[in-house]
Design an enzyme around this catalytic site. Sequence first.
Site, PDB file in Angstrom:
ATOM      1  CB  CYS A 273     -17.513  -1.718  43.939  1.00  0.00           C
ATOM      2  SG  CYS A 273     -15.496  -2.078  43.878  1.00  0.00           S
ATOM      3  CG  PHE A 317     -10.223  -9.117  42.502  1.00  0.00           C
ATOM      4  CD1 PHE A 317     -10.874  -8.641  41.558  1.00  0.00           C
ATOM      5  CD2 PHE A 317      -9.922  -8.502  43.831  1.00  0.00           C
ATOM      6  CE1 PHE A 317      -9.597  -6.827  41.243  1.00  0.00           C
ATOM      7  CE2 PHE A 317      -8.439  -7.828  42.985  1.00  0.00           C
ATOM      8  CZ  PHE A 317      -8.829  -6.649  41.807  1.00  0.00           C
ATOM      9  CE1 TYR A 319     -13.456 -17.585  38.677  1.00  0.00           C
ATOM     10  CE2 TYR A 319     -12.282 -18.170  40.617  1.00  0.00           C
ATOM     11  CZ  TYR A 319     -12.306 -18.537  39.579  1.00  0.00           C
ATOM     12  OH  TYR A 319     -12.764 -19.712  39.442  1.00  0.00           O
ATOM     13  CE1 TYR A 362     -12.705 -13.304  36.707  1.00  0.00           C
ATOM     14  CE2 TYR A 362     -11.326 -15.177  37.383  1.00  0.00           C
ATOM     15  CZ  TYR A 362     -11.407 -14.341  37.285  1.00  0.00           C
ATOM     16  OH  TYR A 362     -10.688 -13.264  38.357  1.00  0.00           O
ATOM     17  CG  HIS A 420     -16.211   0.301  40.270  1.00  0.00           C
ATOM     18  ND1 HIS A 420     -16.491   0.406  41.592  1.00  0.00           N
ATOM     19  CD2 HIS A 420     -17.552   1.050  39.312  1.00  0.00           C
ATOM     20  CE1 HIS A 420     -17.958   0.446  41.669  1.00  0.00           C
ATOM     21  NE2 HIS A 420     -18.640   1.311  41.131  1.00  0.00           N
ATOM     22  CG  ASN A 442     -22.144   2.013  39.749  1.00  0.00           C
ATOM     23  OD1 ASN A 442     -21.778   1.781  40.575  1.00  0.00           O
ATOM     24  ND2 ASN A 442     -21.472   3.880  39.406  1.00  0.00           N
TER      25      ASN A 442
END
Length: 476
Positions: A273, A317, A319, A362, A420, A442
């Site tokens: 994801c 992740f 990032y 972020y 998620h 999604n």
Amino acid sequence: MLSVQPQRGSVIRTSTKSITTLPSLSIMLVRAVLLAVCVTLVRSDTPANCLYEDIRGTWTFQETERSGDSSLNCDQLGPVVHTKTFTLSFPDTATDELGNEGTWTMIYNQGFEVNINERSYFAFSYYEGDFTSSTSFCDRTFNGWSRDKTVRNWSCFSAQKNTKTTPRVTRKVKNSLPTRAFKNDHKMVEEINGSQTSWRAKAYPQHEKYTVEEMFLRAGGPGSVLPSPPSPAPATPQQKARVSFLPENFDWRDVEGVNYVSDVRDQASCGSCYVFASMAQLEARLRMATRNQRQDVFSTQDAVSCSTLSQGCMGGFAYLIAGRYAVDQGVVAEECNPYTALDDACDTDASCARTYVSQYGYVGGYYGACNEELMLQALVENGPLPVGYMVYDDFRNYEGGIYHHTGFKNDFNPLELTSHAVLLVGYGVDSSTGEKYWTCKNSWGADWGEGGFFRIRRGTNECSIESMAFDATVIP
Ligand SMILES: *[C@@H]1O[C@H](CO)[C@@H](O)[C@H](O)[C@H]1NC(C)=O
Ligand SMILES: *[C@@H]1O[C@H](CO)[C@@H](O)[C@H](O)[C@H]1NC(C)=O
């Protein structure tokens, strides 16, 4: 029993205690991982679970010669040429031994990044163990990568904190994930429907083609389990004032009739994801930057298979993918490495042109600084943002409306809470109830939710959705 490190390519060599980085996994090892996961996913723990207070403090960085390029392999550290002392202090200031200042951030509970003296350093926090149990040694890192801001002069480094932290044994997870097929809980669906009117639930027949583990992977997987998501930072009066100028409803699928959001995809049975959210962001940003002249669909498989900064189908992740990987290595078109939903060996067509990101971070500047106001502003001013949030059982059955967690569990196969990643594309206020919502894309196919999208309650950090949004600038 087979001891497998969930970090992609990480130390499978359990016999050596030396710090190593995350070398690429051979197919065989990938199979071993998958096999082990099928058996033990059940108690999947986050291998590295380091908290802010573990990392904050003074560190010694041992760095090799700065002569490498982006292909630099840091499995072995090599001769140390530079020894640096960096003090990481609240909230995001990094200071070197000469008093030069830079910044730093946690990357969830996985590791940390330091940006100072025109260089950027990233390493995963060190841990030992496997999916069933692991111990994090948050005062040291695996070998990481350092390069300058222009992405030249790469070196390897490893970091050790000058003060010891207590090794952190990750929590044990009670429930088990049998390998049988996932089963819809029709009673839960009715309970959700009967208990509230904000959102509607439905039993998706297509979910029953997946095993229980695969359903777990679809919502993040073991590499994305986040025991303690950060809280949003309180909004300042200036942040609140700026938001008052924004429209009440906004959606990147319809900005004065123009859509900048690429089509919904389906991640299938892989815990990818974070890659789908990352590529969806870069696709949208590229459309915005080129007034829809470029409508690239980026290869998710490339990042799943080729990035040393994620755990492939086991999670990761945004990032590190839409951010660091897209700066360091770039991304390629889907045709250059079509999606297989497997932890395949890296097989991207090397002749493909790569698209890069120039900067990322972020929302709010560092992990823990995010809030609703900053997300609204970044979304409208900069474009769609990957966000993380907690997936509970009831969410899988979302059909439409404004989601909030109802607390109902799937009696056949309750699944562990995962983080998620999805793409935030808009927000609004329901005209009849006044309920505020976010709109997200999604990666569970267009036949899920509202055409593949969902809305979720806004302003109350529902399922932690206002705590970890991410921004990146793509180079068109
Ligand atoms: C830094 O990178 C440049 C370009 O690749 C190279 O010419 C130079 O020698 C490198 N510097 C060091 C210290 O290796
Ligand atoms: C849930 O509610 C919606 C709308 O209220 C309805 O269309 C649907 O049939 C319900 N589903 C179930 C399984 O109760």
